[in-house]
Design a protein around this motif. Sequence first.
Motif, short mmCIF file in Angstrom:
data_model
loop_
_atom_site.label_atom_id
_atom_site.label_comp_id
_atom_site.label_asym_id
_atom_site.label_seq_id
_atom_site.Cartn_x
_atom_site.Cartn_y
_atom_site.Cartn_z
N HIS A 185 0.84 -1.20 0.00
CA HIS A 185 0.00 0.00 0.00
C HIS A 185 0.87 1.25 0.00
CE1 HIS A 185 -2.63 3.00 2.37
NE2 HIS A 185 -3.02 3.01 1.12
N TRP A 207 4.10 1.64 -1.00
CA TRP A 207 4.87 1.89 -2.22
C TRP A 207 3.97 2.25 -3.39
CZ3 TRP A 207 9.51 3.41 -1.89
CH2 TRP A 207 10.34 2.96 -0.85
N CYS A 208 2.85 1.55 -3.52
CA CYS A 208 1.93 1.88 -4.63
C CYS A 208 1.40 3.30 -4.46
CB CYS A 208 0.76 0.91 -4.67
SG CYS A 208 1.23 -0.72 -5.19
N SER A 209 0.98 3.64 -3.24
CA SER A 209 0.43 4.99 -3.02
C SER A 209 1.47 6.05 -3.35
CB SER A 209 0.01 5.17 -1.56
OG SER A 209 -1.07 4.33 -1.27
N PHE A 234 2.30 6.15 -7.21
CA PHE A 234 1.19 6.63 -8.04
C PHE A 234 0.78 8.06 -7.68
CE2 PHE A 234 0.22 2.02 -8.84
CZ PHE A 234 0.48 2.08 -10.20
N GLY A 240 -4.14 4.13 -10.68
CA GLY A 240 -3.25 3.35 -9.83
C GLY A 240 -3.41 3.73 -8.36
N SER A 245 -4.81 1.30 -5.43
CA SER A 245 -3.92 1.01 -4.29
C SER A 245 -4.66 1.10 -2.96
CB SER A 245 -2.76 2.00 -4.22
OG SER A 245 -2.16 2.13 -5.47
#
Lengths: 220, 525
Positions: free
Chosen positions: B422, B424-426, B429, B469, B473
């Motif tokens: 969560h 790293w994606c947040s 993106f 993305g 996320s």
Amino acid sequence: MTQEAEGQDVTENVEANNNKLVIRLVVICLGMFGFAYALVPLYEVFCEVTGLNGRMDLTAGGRVRVEDVAELDNITIDTSRTITVEFVADAAPGLNWRLEPETTRVTVHPGEMKLVNFYAENLSGKDIVARAVPSISPGHGAGYFKKTQCFCFDEMSLAAGQKEEMPVVFHLTEDFPKDIRTVTLAYKAFDITDKVKVIEPANDVSDSGETGDTVAQVAW
Amino acid sequence: MGEHHGPDKGIKRWLYTTNHKDIGTLYLCFSLAMFFLGGILAMVIRAELMYPGLQVVDPDFFNQMTTCHGLVMVFGAIMPAFVGLANWMIPMMIGAPDMALPRMNNWSFWLLPVAFSILTSSIIMSTLGFGQAPNFGWTFYAPLSTTYAPASTDFFIVSVHLMGISSIMGAINVVVTIFNLRAPGMTLMKMPLFVWTWLITAFLLIAVMPVLAGAVTMMLTDRHFGTSFFDAAGGGDPVLFQHIFWFFGHPEVYIMILPSFGVVSAIIPTFSRKPLFGYASMVYATASIALLSFVVWAHHMFTTGLPLAGALFFMYMTMLISIPTGVKVFNWVATMWRGSMTFEVPMKFALAFVILFTIGGFSGLMLAMTPIDYQYHETYFVVAHFHYVLVSGAAFGIFAGVYYWLPKWTGVMYNEKLANAHFWCSTIFVNLLFFPMHFVGLAGMPRRIPDYSWQFADFNWWISIGGFGFGLSQLLLLAVVIQAGRGKGKKVSDEVWEGAEKWGLEWTVPSPAPYHTFSTPPVIK
């Protein structure tokens, strides 16, 4: 408002303190609600003082005060400066009128009186009362733009299809800001028919002679 | 010691609860739901803007999406999330048994679902083809929101009134709790910074929410009762609306960031294993930011034509805010300096907060300069700026706080794999989403328009990918919260984080925190 919290001995002392603080905070809230409304007159005063938004004296639209009229004879014309004055006028959406100046620009010297005609025509099929709101650009010139006659001083009432010529007499004061070479006077006319209370004086015996004339009284 | 009984069973527990932990949970769940609703609206916006031209929705519906996205995120997601954290943590941090006004607490929460049902119903009606939802932008400038507004504006007005009342009651509760229920020995200058920032936020709310209520009341009477506050035809002035709105609106943006400052100030010492650097200066900096927020509102209105002296005043005051804010950023960095740092998920979000919020702060400084603002005004540069401070600022602060305290609330460690994913994606993106907006904004792409010139096409495609993305996320967050909420995960100790016990009273109570804590006040050393 305060209730005993679960599983705890709330002393009366704490409860009294809570109530006192809650009342104070609620008073602040009410005060701030009032402050939002107080911003309305504060803003008007602020605009008049600074000429913000190009608003002229709001109640009179830059009208020369009665007590100052006599001084107009003593005014000196400053021929060393020539200012271009531009005119714009139109009707706001919802008002089916044609409103335009006879000329879009004139040149004047500070102190010189000038007359410019505006034309209004009611293009709609019904009688309409409208009000023109003046605005001066650049705004800091607004305080030096004076009018002795203007259709914006009162509401304009035109019957269906009626045409009217409306003069504006104005001058720029001698201390008109030096950095302004061109100043624009803009009018926007708004339909205020619904906001005007029409009082019919008919059937009133004490009213001598004239009947049928309606007295328009502005409701706000 | 009062009688100890457990909560009611079933729905009654949540409807009738006066327990600060239950109400905190309700607030947090509600705000998560609103976060997803606002997110769906944002997805519609990004779907339309993915390619130039009009393809997904018509312009009027697009306007409704931008308006409702802003309103839902500001009033539905961010503000209730902070109130939720306050409810959970403030009594535990100051050694109080509960909030001072528990029944009002219940009421202030349950007003929110009502308020947002009203607002959401106008979106649903619009989707079904009955009229329009509010479409005048979240700032609802008159006369767009008065003369030219759809019928649903009255729904909006009632809904804003209810959220305002809810916020004010929440704020009063926080102030009374902090002033009257501190454990003996917990002096003001010993309070954790989260409590301090919330105290100051509560005063901001009490000062400006009534002004917002005044503004929407004036709109209501202009629309239906013949007044002319914002109608030039009746002697009013639409620019007055902007003054009143931003007198509320600017303190409001600090309402949305100060509690995040508090969260980050709690997390960074824990994971740096050092006390917070410059505690007192943090308190004074927060107070200065709050005071300055009342004298900068017209920096939102430079292009309405302020007198020179006014423009200069608001420009300098705005720039002055960067000094206390700089003090805070400096203190966070100094806290980490030579600390034995570890990078658990709350710390990761806190670090991302410090860096990304600072980027948003710098673009804010650029916007503060009057002549430059003429170029940036009403472009995507502004959108980039306030999303950096509100998403990677306020929302990341909330994420950090949730990860930090979730083990204390549930008694189990969150799923670290999902939580890291969560994070790293947040973080990736959110930058893909908002960073290119600076460029298209500088190049002149206007905000709030469903179409754009061809030269912005490539950037907007990437921005939309970042948007989708980032939105997806957040499902990871949902999964983490549901897992932990069901008690699935490694059991945690009472202090949860190594050495956390010395940073706050909340780490001295058992994990999960029992229904009632500090029924007898703790001893403060």
